[in-house]
Motif scaffolding. Structure first.
Motif, PDB file in Angstrom:
ATOM      1  N   HIS A   1       0.782  -1.241   0.000  1.00 41.69           N
ATOM      2  CA  HIS A   1       0.000   0.000   0.000  1.00 41.69           C
ATOM      3  C   HIS A   1       0.812   1.288   0.000  1.00 41.69           C
ATOM      4  CE1 HIS A   1      -3.866  -2.011   0.453  1.00 41.69           C
ATOM      5  NE2 HIS A   1      -3.308  -2.806   1.355  1.00 41.69           N
ATOM      6  N   LEU A   2       2.145   1.229   0.076  1.00 38.43           N
ATOM      7  CA  LEU A   2       2.897   2.484   0.078  1.00 38.43           C
ATOM      8  C   LEU A   2       2.719   3.246  -1.229  1.00 38.43           C
ATOM      9  CD1 LEU A   2       4.832   4.403   1.495  1.00 38.43           C
ATOM     10  CD2 LEU A   2       6.736   3.135   0.489  1.00 38.43           C
ATOM     11  N   ILE A   3       2.711   2.543  -2.358  1.00 42.61           N
ATOM     12  CA  ILE A   3       2.567   3.227  -3.646  1.00 42.61           C
ATOM     13  C   ILE A   3       1.210   3.912  -3.756  1.00 42.61           C
ATOM     14  CG2 ILE A   3       2.442   2.890  -6.144  1.00 42.61           C
ATOM     15  CD1 ILE A   3       4.625   0.787  -5.878  1.00 42.61           C
ATOM     16  N   PRO A   4       0.073   3.213  -3.545  1.00 43.74           N
ATOM     17  CA  PRO A   4      -1.210   3.937  -3.609  1.00 43.74           C
ATOM     18  C   PRO A   4      -1.343   5.023  -2.536  1.00 43.74           C
ATOM     19  CG  PRO A   4      -1.533   1.660  -2.897  1.00 43.74           C
ATOM     20  CD  PRO A   4      -0.133   1.766  -3.390  1.00 43.74           C
ATOM     21  N   ALA A   5      -0.766   4.815  -1.335  1.00 45.16           N
ATOM     22  CA  ALA A   5      -0.821   5.858  -0.304  1.00 45.16           C
ATOM     23  C   ALA A   5      -0.052   7.096  -0.742  1.00 45.16           C
ATOM     24  CB  ALA A   5      -0.249   5.316   1.009  1.00 45.16           C
ATOM     25  N   SER A   6       1.088   6.889  -1.394  1.00 46.88           N
ATOM     26  CA  SER A   6       1.865   8.022  -1.909  1.00 46.88           C
ATOM     27  C   SER A   6       1.104   8.753  -3.005  1.00 46.88           C
ATOM     28  CB  SER A   6       3.212   7.527  -2.440  1.00 46.88           C
ATOM     29  OG  SER A   6       3.962   6.881  -1.430  1.00 46.88           O
ATOM     30  N   MET A   7       0.424   7.995  -3.868  1.00 47.74           N
ATOM     31  CA  MET A   7      -0.353   8.616  -4.937  1.00 47.74           C
ATOM     32  C   MET A   7      -1.514   9.420  -4.369  1.00 47.74           C
ATOM     33  SD  MET A   7      -0.245   5.473  -7.707  1.00 47.74           S
ATOM     34  CE  MET A   7      -1.148   6.378  -8.983  1.00 47.74           C
ATOM     35  N   ASP A   8      -2.065   9.002  -3.231  1.00 46.61           N
ATOM     36  CA  ASP A   8      -3.109   9.784  -2.561  1.00 46.61           C
ATOM     37  C   ASP A   8      -2.609  11.163  -2.162  1.00 46.61           C
ATOM     38  OD1 ASP A   8      -4.933   7.757  -2.795  1.00 46.61           O
ATOM     39  OD2 ASP A   8      -4.762   7.052  -0.731  1.00 46.61           O
ATOM     40  N   HIS A   9      -1.294  11.290  -1.957  1.00 49.62           N
ATOM     41  CA  HIS A   9      -0.699  12.559  -1.549  1.00 49.62           C
ATOM     42  C   HIS A   9      -0.015  13.272  -2.716  1.00 49.62           C
ATOM     43  CE1 HIS A   9      -1.272  10.671   2.399  1.00 49.62           C
ATOM     44  NE2 HIS A   9      -1.204  11.876   2.903  1.00 49.62           N
ATOM     45  N   GLY A  10      -0.380  12.904  -3.942  1.00 53.29           N
ATOM     46  CA  GLY A  10       0.101  13.618  -5.113  1.00 53.29           C
ATOM     47  C   GLY A  10       1.449  13.186  -5.639  1.00 53.29           C
ATOM     48  N   ILE A  11       1.967  12.070  -5.165  1.00 49.99           N
ATOM     49  CA  ILE A  11       3.255  11.569  -5.651  1.00 49.99           C
ATOM     50  C   ILE A  11       3.003  10.632  -6.838  1.00 49.99           C
ATOM     51  CG2 ILE A  11       5.316  10.252  -5.043  1.00 49.99           C
ATOM     52  CD1 ILE A  11       4.863  11.096  -2.137  1.00 49.99           C
ATOM     53  N   ALA A  12       3.730  10.818  -7.933  1.00 47.62           N
ATOM     54  CA  ALA A  12       3.525  10.008  -9.132  1.00 47.62           C
ATOM     55  C   ALA A  12       3.860   8.549  -8.874  1.00 47.62           C
ATOM     56  CB  ALA A  12       4.390  10.539 -10.273  1.00 47.62           C
ATOM     57  N   GLU A  13       3.237   7.634  -9.647  1.00 46.67           N
ATOM     58  CA  GLU A  13       3.407   6.204  -9.402  1.00 46.67           C
ATOM     59  C   GLU A  13       4.860   5.768  -9.565  1.00 46.67           C
ATOM     60  OE1 GLU A  13       1.572   1.870 -10.768  1.00 46.67           O
ATOM     61  OE2 GLU A  13       0.902   3.695 -11.763  1.00 46.67           O
ATOM     62  N   VAL A  14       5.529   6.249 -10.616  1.00 45.83           N
ATOM     63  CA  VAL A  14       6.926   5.858 -10.835  1.00 45.83           C
ATOM     64  C   VAL A  14       7.805   6.370  -9.698  1.00 45.83           C
ATOM     65  CG1 VAL A  14       8.913   6.084 -12.368  1.00 45.83           C
ATOM     66  CG2 VAL A  14       6.635   5.744 -13.337  1.00 45.83           C
ATOM     67  N   THR A  15       7.525   7.599  -9.238  1.00 46.04           N
ATOM     68  CA  THR A  15       8.280   8.145  -8.105  1.00 46.04           C
ATOM     69  C   THR A  15       8.041   7.322  -6.846  1.00 46.04           C
ATOM     70  OG1 THR A  15       8.089  10.370  -9.045  1.00 46.04           O
ATOM     71  CG2 THR A  15       8.687  10.204  -6.712  1.00 46.04           C
ATOM     72  N   ALA A  16       6.778   6.941  -6.617  1.00 42.87           N
ATOM     73  CA  ALA A  16       6.455   6.128  -5.438  1.00 42.87           C
ATOM     74  C   ALA A  16       7.138   4.766  -5.506  1.00 42.87           C
ATOM     75  CB  ALA A  16       4.941   5.957  -5.328  1.00 42.87           C
ATOM     76  N   THR A  30     -10.840   2.096   1.744  1.00 43.53           N
ATOM     77  CA  THR A  30     -12.151   2.191   1.110  1.00 43.53           C
ATOM     78  C   THR A  30     -13.158   2.901   2.021  1.00 43.53           C
ATOM     79  OG1 THR A  30     -11.743   0.144  -0.122  1.00 43.53           O
ATOM     80  CG2 THR A  30     -14.031   0.854   0.068  1.00 43.53           C
ATOM     81  N   TRP A  31     -13.111   2.618   3.315  1.00 48.94           N
ATOM     82  CA  TRP A  31     -14.063   3.196   4.264  1.00 48.94           C
ATOM     83  C   TRP A  31     -13.738   4.650   4.618  1.00 48.94           C
ATOM     84  CZ3 TRP A  31     -14.218  -1.461   8.209  1.00 48.94           C
ATOM     85  CH2 TRP A  31     -15.016  -2.490   7.661  1.00 48.94           C
ATOM     86  N   LEU A  32     -12.462   4.911   4.964  1.00 45.69           N
ATOM     87  CA  LEU A  32     -12.098   6.213   5.516  1.00 45.69           C
ATOM     88  C   LEU A  32     -11.432   7.146   4.504  1.00 45.69           C
ATOM     89  CD1 LEU A  32     -10.625   5.057   8.978  1.00 45.69           C
ATOM     90  CD2 LEU A  32     -12.985   5.707   8.416  1.00 45.69           C
ATOM     91  N   GLY A  33     -11.001   6.594   3.376  1.00 49.65           N
ATOM     92  CA  GLY A  33     -10.388   7.435   2.354  1.00 49.65           C
ATOM     93  C   GLY A  33      -8.922   7.717   2.553  1.00 49.65           C
ATOM     94  N   SER A  34      -8.278   7.102   3.564  1.00 50.81           N
ATOM     95  CA  SER A  34      -6.843   7.307   3.775  1.00 50.81           C
ATOM     96  C   SER A  34      -6.262   6.098   4.512  1.00 50.81           C
ATOM     97  CB  SER A  34      -6.581   8.579   4.587  1.00 50.81           C
ATOM     98  OG  SER A  34      -6.866   8.373   5.957  1.00 50.81           O
ATOM     99  N   TYR A  35      -4.928   6.075   4.580  1.00 48.79           N
ATOM    100  CA  TYR A  35      -4.208   4.981   5.239  1.00 48.79           C
ATOM    101  C   TYR A  35      -3.678   5.371   6.619  1.00 48.79           C
ATOM    102  CZ  TYR A  35      -4.028   2.458   0.761  1.00 48.79           C
ATOM    103  OH  TYR A  35      -4.346   1.788  -0.389  1.00 48.79           O
TER     104      TYR A  35
END
Length: 439
Positions: A257-272, A386-391
């Motif tokens: 989940h680090l990659i999708p969590a990073s993308m939630d904060h505006g970090i690009a997938e390749v960067t994550a 899914t429930w709370l919208g964040s990790y």
């Protein structure tokens, strides 16, 4: 055939270690693939994070539960044969994922089949090989095998993320399948079962170890005997419980989940993905050093420090993702050095408590608890997202669990004489092999 004389400086055990390292590296890259595919699968098929996380959770469960049975099967049918079959199964299942359309197909292919196959090429394999081929440098070798997980991330994650962004997630799945096929001939040509098979003694030993070449016992029965041996020993529960938390806070949470969590904060997938690969670099350093230290320092105290530092770094993560790159860099360094540094001391403690001959199966069950923890975290973190919208809740909970594990491991071996007597009594009653590592 006698490949090398025992008097030659370069021992064939290091060739075996190299082949196993490459196999573990490839398997680590395959296990890291779902972290890259999580968001693309959600976008293409409109699956929720919980739906995709369920497949990852299934993968981690079967990856862990296969360990003790694979250890017994390797004793019965041979390491090389099991490794080749597992690599071919990975290639087939990963290649077939490009045709999937429904969630159950992801659960079957990447969850069940890849989970079972990668479970055959995991820490249990490294423990068995290290115990058979090394007397000296055993801790260091286990550390190197554990570090293959980091090296796999370093090699595969940026590449797979770039492929997924540029050519689609199917190209990443095909590269994963190809990597498994590349390793197959190396295993088939160079892998050997035991030093005695080529006229050698284990590295660092001056005499031939008294070990049976094969065990003609039902592997299922052998695996269950190993479980019963562990369940009746308090130290097993401490090792398994702490390793459950280890899996939850590494493969399950950060690896998935680090990659999708990073993308939630505006970090690009390749960067994550590159961030996760950087964690792999520091893990390669930390785990290798941990293996060296496990030969020299009380392994309980090593684990206590590892879990404590990991807990602090996870408590920092929600803040780091929302702030500057400097905070993320601090997290990457401290968490990376600790990623799987717990494996060498845990494996050595299992060998010391249950003996080298039983360590493969018993450690397999301890490792199964690791993967059950990983599976629980992979699914629950997706559900929370899914429930709370964040990790954020998941990261803080993981940090607190690590602090609990730090207190658990220091109690291992508090009553060694009683624990050793329990193990000895169980072995006598169950007609299990004599434990070499208990005096």
């Amino acid at each position: 055939m006698r490949f090398l004389s025992t008097r030659v400086r370069f021992h064939y055990s290091w060739i075996i270690a190299s082949v196993v390292f490459l196999s573990l590296l490839a398997a680590a890259g395959m296990r890291s693939t779902p972290g890259v595919l999580l968001v693309p699968l959600e976008h293409e098929f409109h699956w929720s994070p919980a739906t995709v996380s369920l497949a990852v959770s299934i993968n981690l469960v079967f990856y862990g539960l296969s360990g003790p049975f694979v250890a017994a099967i390797m004793e019965r049918f041979g390491i090389r044969r099991v490794m080749v079959i597992a690599l071919l199964l990975i290639a087939m299942a990963a290649g077939a994922t490009i045709y999937m359309r429904e969630p159950w197909q992801l659960d079957l292919l990447w969850g069940l089949l890849v989970g079972l196959a990668t479970g055959a090429i995991a820490s249990v394999l490294g423990t068995i090989v290290a115990n058979r081929w090394f007397v000296k440098r055993r801790g260091l070798v286990i550390g190197l095998f554990s570090a293959s997980n980091a090296a796999g991330q370093l090699v595969f994650l940026p590449l797979l993320a770039s492929l997924a962004v540029s050519f689609g997630w199917r190209s990443a799945a095909l590269v994963t399948a190809a990597a498994a096929l590349v390793v197959v001939p190396l295993v088939a040509i160079f892998m050997r079962e035991r030093p005695q098979d080529i006229g050698l003694t284990p590295y660092g030993s001056d005499h031939v170890e008294s070990e049976a070449a094969a065990v003609a016992q039902n592997p299922f029965k052998t695996a269950l005997q190993g479980l019963m041996l562990g369940l009746r020993t308090p130290d097993f529960w401490l090792l398994a419980g702490s390793f459950f938390i280890c899996g939850a806070t590494t493969n399950g949470l950060i690896g998935t989940h680090l990659i999708p969590a990073s993308m939630d904060h505006g970090i690009a997938e390749v960067t994550a993905a590159s961030m996760l690969a950087l964690i792999g670099i520091f893990d390669l350093i930390g785990t290798t050093i941990s293996g060296w230290l496990s030969d020299r320092i009380d392994n309980r105290w090593l684990l206590c420090w590892y879990y404590g530092l990991r807990g602090c770094s996870l408590l920092l993560l929600p803040y780091a993702l929302s702030s500057s790159y400097l905070s993320l860099a601090v997290f990457i360094v401290f968490y990376g050095l600790d990623w799987v540094a717990t494996v060498p001391p845990t494996a050595r403690l299992a060998t010391e408590l249950f003996g080298a001959r039983n360590a493969g199966v018993v450690y397999g069950w301890i490792f199964a608890s690791h993967q059950l923890g990983a599976a629980s975290a992979a699914f629950s973190a997706g559900l929370v997202r899914t429930w709370l919208g964040s990790y954020q809740v998941s990261f803080i909970s993981a940090g607190l669990l690590c602090l609990c594990a730090s207190g658990m491991v220091i109690r291992i071996g508090r009553r060694p004489r009683m624990g050793q007597q329990v193990v000895s009594d169980i072995l006598v009653r169950s007609d299990a092999p004599v434990v070499d590592g208990i005096s």
